[in-house]
Write an enzyme that holds these catalytic residues in place. Structure first.
Site, short mmCIF file in Angstrom:
data_model
loop_
_atom_site.label_atom_id
_atom_site.label_comp_id
_atom_site.label_asym_id
_atom_site.label_seq_id
_atom_site.Cartn_x
_atom_site.Cartn_y
_atom_site.Cartn_z
N GLY A 93 -6.23 -8.14 1.97
CA GLY A 93 -4.93 -8.30 2.62
C GLY A 93 -4.34 -9.70 2.52
O GLY A 93 -3.18 -9.87 2.14
N GLY A 108 -11.96 -4.46 2.02
CA GLY A 108 -13.40 -4.20 2.10
C GLY A 108 -13.90 -3.32 0.96
O GLY A 108 -14.98 -3.56 0.40
N ARG A 164 0.83 -1.21 0.00
CA ARG A 164 0.00 0.00 0.00
C ARG A 164 0.87 1.27 0.00
O ARG A 164 0.44 2.29 -0.53
CB ARG A 164 -0.93 0.00 1.21
CG ARG A 164 -2.16 -0.87 0.99
CD ARG A 164 -3.06 -0.88 2.20
NE ARG A 164 -4.37 -1.43 1.85
CZ ARG A 164 -5.33 -1.67 2.72
NH1 ARG A 164 -5.13 -1.41 4.02
NH2 ARG A 164 -6.49 -2.16 2.34
N LYS A 204 -15.17 -16.31 7.49
CA LYS A 204 -16.59 -16.32 7.87
C LYS A 204 -17.57 -16.05 6.75
O LYS A 204 -17.41 -15.10 5.99
CB LYS A 204 -16.81 -15.28 8.96
CG LYS A 204 -16.17 -15.64 10.27
CD LYS A 204 -16.49 -14.59 11.30
CE LYS A 204 -15.98 -15.01 12.67
NZ LYS A 204 -16.24 -13.95 13.65
#
Ligand code: 3PG
Ligand code: MG
Length: 392
Positions: free
Chosen positions: A346, A369, A36, A193
């Site tokens: 990530g 996200g 990044r 998840k």
């Protein structure tokens, strides 16, 4: 998308505040993955070359707001960035009171999330930030899905606002890949998840021709198909949702494949002994930590047949060598495939680094996200704010 771009503006002698996403992994006070930071370099260099005084903003982690916490200090980022730029990068702690800076200098403001009101997008805080610059540049694609004071609020109040080159390029690449994509389009969604990725799974199902799930998400789908997953990480509460998605895939004439075989161990550790099992032979004391070799061959074949591949999330615990083969097979298949491939997140970036396939991926996003929300078709609040300023 219409907004002002940084390269259209005269930056000379201006205080140019750039919102970056320097939320990078740290270990023992050092940056462990600087992707990044490297992605931000062209923007920073361009601003310096054009004579700006460069003020950088970023968050790091999720500290409690309203106080300084050493653990979340951007000090390691300032040091690393200074090395990459080969220039001093001054870290300023209490910057809301004013920033002393000359053209040609770079100041990194301490973690924006130390300021009370950042996450709630407090208007007073946003106005204070806006008053510190002549031009505000939104370049943090990875944080564009957050409506916070330093990402969205400040855009409403700064004198001049624009998109930075990194944000513009991310939006351009993703839009080009997702509008009229080369078919068939395949998405691989891994991760721990189902609950955090339910909406993305849902929206991808209507966009892609084939969906592959991996990791803890796959375990919930395996359990939803009636197999015993032993002590694997999975979400019993989400079994109904998984069954609903499986039924929906069938109705649409496709399927969400369940791994034929898996790699299991009796403990979660890098030294745990790995066993390959057929998916219906997982023992009560075992956990699934990777897909098995037959499944890896199937998934690699699906990747070879695809025109577009979207990859977010590993299919196993690739950080442990014994459980890395599945994710490596996915990575290798993407590398050699001629499909247009886009990857984000990530863990995915860490896997791309670990398996050294970056050159074989068509576009690697800095977003996690934000990448997923964009792919879902959601509006990114920071981008919406830029557009609103442009149109008014
Ligand atoms: C990320 O790492 O995905 C972004 O920097 C956003 O961080 P956040 O999820 O803590 O807002
Ligand atoms: Mg390729």
């Amino acid at each position: 998308m219409s907004f002002l771009r940084m390269d259209e503006l005269d930056l000379s002698g201006k205080r140019v505040m750039i919102r970056e996403d320097f939320n990078v992994p740290l270990q023992a006070g050092r940056v462990t993955s600087d992707a990044r930071l490297r992605a931000a370099l062209p923007t920073i260099r361009m601003a310096l070359d054009r004579g700006a005084a460069v003020i950088l903003l970023s968050h790091l982690g999720r500290p409690v707001e309203g106080r300084y916490e050493h653990e979340f200090s951007l000090a390691p980022v300032a040091a690393h960035l200074s090395g990459l730029l080969d220039l001093p990068v001054r870290l300023q702690k209490d910057w809301l009171d004013g920033i002393d800076i000359q053209a040609g200098e770079v100041v990194l403001c301490e973690n924006v999330r130390f300021n009370a009101g950042e996450k709630a997008n407090d208007e007073t805080l946003a106005k204070t930030m806006a008053a510190l610059c002549d031009i505000f540049v939104m370049d943090a694609f990875g944080t564009a899905h957050r409506a916070q004071a330093s990402t969205e609020g400040v855009i409403r109040f700064a004198a001049t606002v624009c998109a930075g080159p990194l944000l513009s390029r991310e939006l351009y690449e993703l839009e080009s890949a997702l509008t009229e994509p080369e078919r068939p389009m395949l998405a691989i969604v891994g991760g721990a998840k189902v609950s955090t990725k339910l909406t993305i799974l849902e929206s991808l199902m209507s966009r892609v021709d084939q969906l592959i799930v991996g990791g803890g998400i796959a375990n919930t789908f395996i359990a939803a198909s009636g197999y015993d997953v032993g002590r694997s990480l999975y979400e019993p509460d989400l079994i109904h949702e998984a069954q609903r998605l499986i039924r929906r895939a069938h109705k649409m004439g496709g399927e969400i494949p369940i791994p034929k075989d898996v790699v299991v161990a009796s403990s979660f550790s890098k030294d745990a002994e790995a066993h390959v099992r057929s998916v219906d032979e997982v023992q009560a004391n075992e956990m699934i930590l990777d897909i098995g070799p037959l499944t890896a061959v199937d998934y690699a074949a699906m990747i070879q047949g695809a025109g577009t591949v979207i990859w977010n999330g590993p299919v196993g615990v690739f950080e442990f060598e014994n459980f890395a083969a599945g994710t490596r097979a996915i990575a290798d298949a993407i590398e050699i495939s001629n499909a247009f491939s886009i990857a984000g997140g990530g863990d995915t970036l860490a896997a791309i680094d670990q398996f050294n396939i970056a050159d074989g991926v068509s576009y690697i996003s800095t977003g996690g996200g934000a990448f997923l929300e964009y792919v879902e078709g959601k509006t990114l609040p920071a981008v919406a704010a830029l557009e609103a300023r442009f149109n008014n």
